[in-house]
Every structure is written in structure tokens, then in C-alpha cells.
Design a protein around this motif. Structure first.
Motif, PDB file in Angstrom:
ATOM      1  N   ARG A 264     -14.700  80.520  98.003  1.00 56.40           N
ATOM      2  CA  ARG A 264     -15.089  79.579  96.931  1.00 56.40           C
ATOM      3  C   ARG A 264     -13.959  79.442  95.910  1.00 56.40           C
ATOM      4  O   ARG A 264     -13.672  78.354  95.412  1.00 56.40           O
ATOM      5  N   LEU A 265     -13.312  80.558  95.630  1.00 59.76           N
ATOM      6  CA  LEU A 265     -12.168  80.545  94.703  1.00 59.76           C
ATOM      7  C   LEU A 265     -11.056  79.628  95.221  1.00 59.76           C
ATOM      8  O   LEU A 265     -10.490  78.801  94.491  1.00 59.76           O
ATOM      9  N   ALA A 267     -11.402  77.214  97.409  1.00 56.53           N
ATOM     10  CA  ALA A 267     -11.879  75.831  97.440  1.00 56.53           C
ATOM     11  C   ALA A 267     -11.629  75.173  96.087  1.00 56.53           C
ATOM     12  O   ALA A 267     -11.061  74.070  96.009  1.00 56.53           O
ATOM     13  N   ALA A 268     -12.022  75.863  95.043  1.00 58.09           N
ATOM     14  CA  ALA A 268     -11.852  75.294  93.693  1.00 58.09           C
ATOM     15  C   ALA A 268     -10.376  74.985  93.447  1.00 58.09           C
ATOM     16  O   ALA A 268     -10.028  73.927  92.900  1.00 58.09           O
ATOM     17  N   ALA A 269      -9.499  75.891  93.891  1.00 60.29           N
ATOM     18  CA  ALA A 269      -8.062  75.685  93.681  1.00 60.29           C
ATOM     19  C   ALA A 269      -7.559  74.453  94.428  1.00 60.29           C
ATOM     20  O   ALA A 269      -6.583  73.822  94.021  1.00 60.29           O
ATOM     21  N   GLY A 271      -9.334  71.728  95.027  1.00 61.61           N
ATOM     22  CA  GLY A 271     -10.069  70.521  94.662  1.00 61.61           C
ATOM     23  C   GLY A 271     -11.266  70.245  95.551  1.00 61.61           C
ATOM     24  O   GLY A 271     -11.762  69.123  95.623  1.00 61.61           O
ATOM     25  N   ASP A 273     -15.275  71.146  96.373  1.00 64.99           N
ATOM     26  CA  ASP A 273     -16.434  71.673  95.642  1.00 64.99           C
ATOM     27  C   ASP A 273     -16.850  73.036  96.209  1.00 64.99           C
ATOM     28  O   ASP A 273     -17.275  73.117  97.362  1.00 64.99           O
ATOM     29  N   PRO A 274     -16.751  74.098  95.408  1.00 65.24           N
ATOM     30  CA  PRO A 274     -17.104  75.430  95.932  1.00 65.24           C
ATOM     31  C   PRO A 274     -18.563  75.513  96.376  1.00 65.24           C
ATOM     32  O   PRO A 274     -18.895  76.315  97.249  1.00 65.24           O
ATOM     33  N   ASP A 275     -19.416  74.674  95.811  1.00 67.23           N
ATOM     34  CA  ASP A 275     -20.831  74.726  96.215  1.00 67.23           C
ATOM     35  C   ASP A 275     -21.033  74.255  97.657  1.00 67.23           C
ATOM     36  O   ASP A 275     -22.071  74.499  98.261  1.00 67.23           O
ATOM     37  N   ALA A 328      -4.670  81.185  95.624  1.00 66.35           N
ATOM     38  CA  ALA A 328      -5.286  80.081  94.882  1.00 66.35           C
ATOM     39  C   ALA A 328      -4.268  79.480  93.912  1.00 66.35           C
ATOM     40  O   ALA A 328      -4.174  78.247  93.775  1.00 66.35           O
ATOM     41  N   ALA A 332      -3.112  75.676  94.299  1.00 70.34           N
ATOM     42  CA  ALA A 332      -3.421  74.758  93.179  1.00 70.34           C
ATOM     43  C   ALA A 332      -2.165  74.006  92.764  1.00 70.34           C
ATOM     44  O   ALA A 332      -2.216  72.799  92.471  1.00 70.34           O
TER      45      ALA A 332
END
Ligand SMILES: Cc1ncc(COP(=O)(O)O)c(C=O)c1O
Length: 335
Positions: A264-265, A267-269, A271, A273-275, A328, A332
């Protein structure tokens, strides 16, 4: 230099830990083709029990387990239905057709889910000399190319009801069933209850160097044992490998939650959606996928393409929190 890289290409790149190697070194062994390897026997019994099935059979790869599992349900000239990006359809090099004479028809779901309405539409009863009859439906949980997506138990139960009603069997490619179990808390037995035959891997998130099992009835496993030998997969003192699997079951299941948090970390990096990340795989759409992979490698992070415009990152035992955070940061910047 290679070791300094953070390797997110796959969860198959893990190396056995020191304690896993020690367990392997201690393993009692015998000739498994004679059925005399006590450690293999222990692993097979344990894994069968985890899924509530009668028996299991240890084999070198998930691909072999899938091929023998599907052929136990589908005769030459019959078909199996599966999702279009299923590993059995996309990544086993046509083995089910080449070795077993099985054909496939597929439904498509962007997250690899069961689409019961489509399955019902595709399902073909035995009409004698007219259409290819559907003998089995295959599901993949978690779904690799759909980004490690979990198949909800309720969907699997609905599929089970449909399949039972029409006399079709269910195969589950559970290469990463452990991730689904940890992500949702669903007992492994509940997953086992919806499938006639499963293939499960020890060499992905669980971190064993090799090994998968076919899980099913005693008769299915007895027949698969013959096919495994026929295909050149009869192995001898492989308790040494089964010991790695037993060690992984003792020590590497619950920790998969860390891999999921790391995914999830990442994914956020990137772009994403971590959900939308259920487990340990992140799919990143990138029009410049090969170039992105090369730039990431230059910056010390290995990622993979699973299509010309798709990058995949996979977290695993070899990626610590610190490494996930470092990766990450790198990704990013590239994104
Ligand atoms: C979902 C799935 N099934 C089966 C396999 C095949 O496993 P193996 O590489 O051991 O043949 C893989 C491999 O990555 C997989 O992701």
C-alpha cells in the motif's frame, strides 16, 4: 551491486532465511518416489488438513500443480472456464492444451473476479457431438495479474452453488491463497471448501526456495502422483525442500500482513489508490512501462513489466519496512 538493489519484480525472488536453511539441513529424508520421505509426508498431510481436504501432493512448481489439478477435472476435448488473465490461461505456455488436451474459454474482469453471470452464459452442458462441454471452472485467489486481488468468499460460494447445480468442478489456483487468508481473515478451510482441487505455492510469499502442492481427494492425489512421475516430476530425497515449506508455514504466514502494508505504501508513492491494493502486488499503469523499469533499475529498484503499459511491484519477505520506504521514495521521484 545486484544485492544492493531493492527487488520488487516478484515474490519468487526471496532467498531462504538462515533459520529456514537450518530446518532444511536437519530434515529427515527418504526416497519420495517410494513414498518414503517422512518430511514430505508431514508437509502433504499438514497442507491437506489446512484446507480440509483428504490429501495433498508435493511438486516442484505451481505450474505443474495447476496442470495436474486441471487435468484431474477436465478430460481431453473438454473445457475449463477461467478469467482471461488467469495464470493458467496466460502464463503456463499453453501447458493445459499441450499436455492435457484441455481447451479454455474465458470471461474478463479487470480485478480478476468471478463474474457469475458470465460464467453462467459461458457454461456449456454436454451436448454430445456438438459443443465442447464445460467440465470445470477455475478461479485464481489471489489474482496475480489483477494486482493480487482477493476473491471474496461469498462470490466463491455462489460459484460453488452454481457449479454443483450443473455438475461442474472447481479448480482454485491458490498460489497466493495465504495472502488472501491473511488479508481477509478467511480460514483456509473455507477456501478449501469451495474447490474440488487446489494448487498452492510455498515459493511465493511464503519464501520457500521451491515447492507447491496439489490438494484434493485421495483418489485425485493418487492419480496425480502417477502423472507427476509420468511428467518427470518424481523427486527423491526432497524432504530437504519440504522442510523449507514446513518452516514457512510456521513462520511466514502471519508476516504477510507486513508485505500488504508495504504494498500500500508503494502504491501511494506511484499514484495508485492504496485502497485498491488487497495484498502484496501493485499494478501501475504506465504508457512508458519498459522505460520506467529501466529508470527504476538505474535508481536501485527492480520492478517488472507485465504488459507494454503495465508495471508490477511485488512485496515479499526480502523487503523490509526500511527498504519499502526507500523504494517508495525512489519511485515517487520517477513518477
Ligand atoms: C497465480 C499463479 N499461479 C501459478 C504460478 C506458477 O508457479 P510456478 O512459477 O511455481 O510454476 C504463479 C507464478 O507466479 C502464479 O502467480
Amino acid at each position: 551491486m545486484a544485492d544492493a538493489m531493492i527487488d520488487l519484480r516478484s515474490d519468487t525472488v526471496t532467498r531462504p532465511t538462515d533459520s529456514m536453511r537450518a530446518a532444511m539441513a536437519r530434515a529427515e529424508v527418504g526416497d519420495d518416489v517410494y513414498g518414503e520421505d517422512p518430511t514430505v509426508g508431514q508437509l502433504e498431510e499438514r497442507v491437506a488438513g489446512l484446507f480440509g481436504h483428504e490429501a495433498a501432493l508435493f511438486m516442484p512448481t505451481g505450474s505443474m500443480a495447476n496442470v495436474l489439478a486441471v487435468r484431474s477435472l477436465v478430460a481431453p476435448g473438454q473445457e475449463v472456464l477461467c478469467e482471461s488473465a488467469a495464470h493458467i490461461a496466460r502464463a503456463e505456455l499453453g501447458a493445459h492444451g499441450a499436455y492435457s488436451g484441455v481447451t479454455m474459454r474465458t470471461w474478463h474482469h479487470p480485478r480478476g473476479q468471478v463474474d457469475l453471470a458470465m460464467v453462467q452464459t459461458l457454461f456449456a452442458p454436454d451436448m454430445g457431438p456438438f459443443f465442447v462441454p464445460t467440465a470445470a471452472i477455475s478461479v485464481e485467489n489471489t489474482h496475480n495479474f489483477a494486482g493480487g486481488a482477493v476473491l471474496p468468499l461469498s462470490d466463491l460460494r455462489d460459484l460453488r452453488d452454481f457449479a454443483t447445480g450443473v455438475g461442474a468442478a472447481i479448480h482454485m489456483d491458490g498460489a497466493r491463497i495465504w495472502n488472501a487468508h491473511v488479508a481477509t481473515g478467511t480460514p483456509l478451510r473455507e477456501y478449501g471448501a469451495v474447490a474440488d482441487v487446489m494448487a498452492v505455492c510455498l515459493s511465493k510469499g511464503l519464501g520457500a526456495p521451491v515447492g507447491s502442492l496439489l490438494v484434493g481427494s485421495r483418489d485425485t492425489v493418487a492419480e496425480a502422483r502417477i502423472w507427476r512421475k509420468r511428467m518427470g516430476g518424481g523427486m527423491r530425497q526432497v524432504g530437504i525442500l519440504a522442510a523449507a515449506g514446513l518452516h514457512a508455514l510456521d513462520h511466514h504466514v502471519e508476516r504477510l500482513a507486513d508485505d500488504h502494508a508495504h504494498a500500500r505504501l508503494l502504491a501511494a508513492a506511484c499514484g495508485v489508490d492504496p485502497d485498491g491494493v488487497d495484498t502484496n502486488i501493485v499494478v501501475v499503469p504506465r504508457p512508458d512501462a519498459p522505460d520506467f523499469v529501466a529508470r527504476a533499475a538505474d535508481a536501485g529498484v527492480r520492478v517488472a513489466t507485465v504488459g507494454p503499459t503495465t508495471v508490477r511491484l511485488v512485496t515479499h519477505l526480502g523487503v523490509t519496512r526500511a527498504a519499502a520506504e526507500a523504494a517508495a521514495g525512489v519511485l515517487a521521484r520517477l513518477v
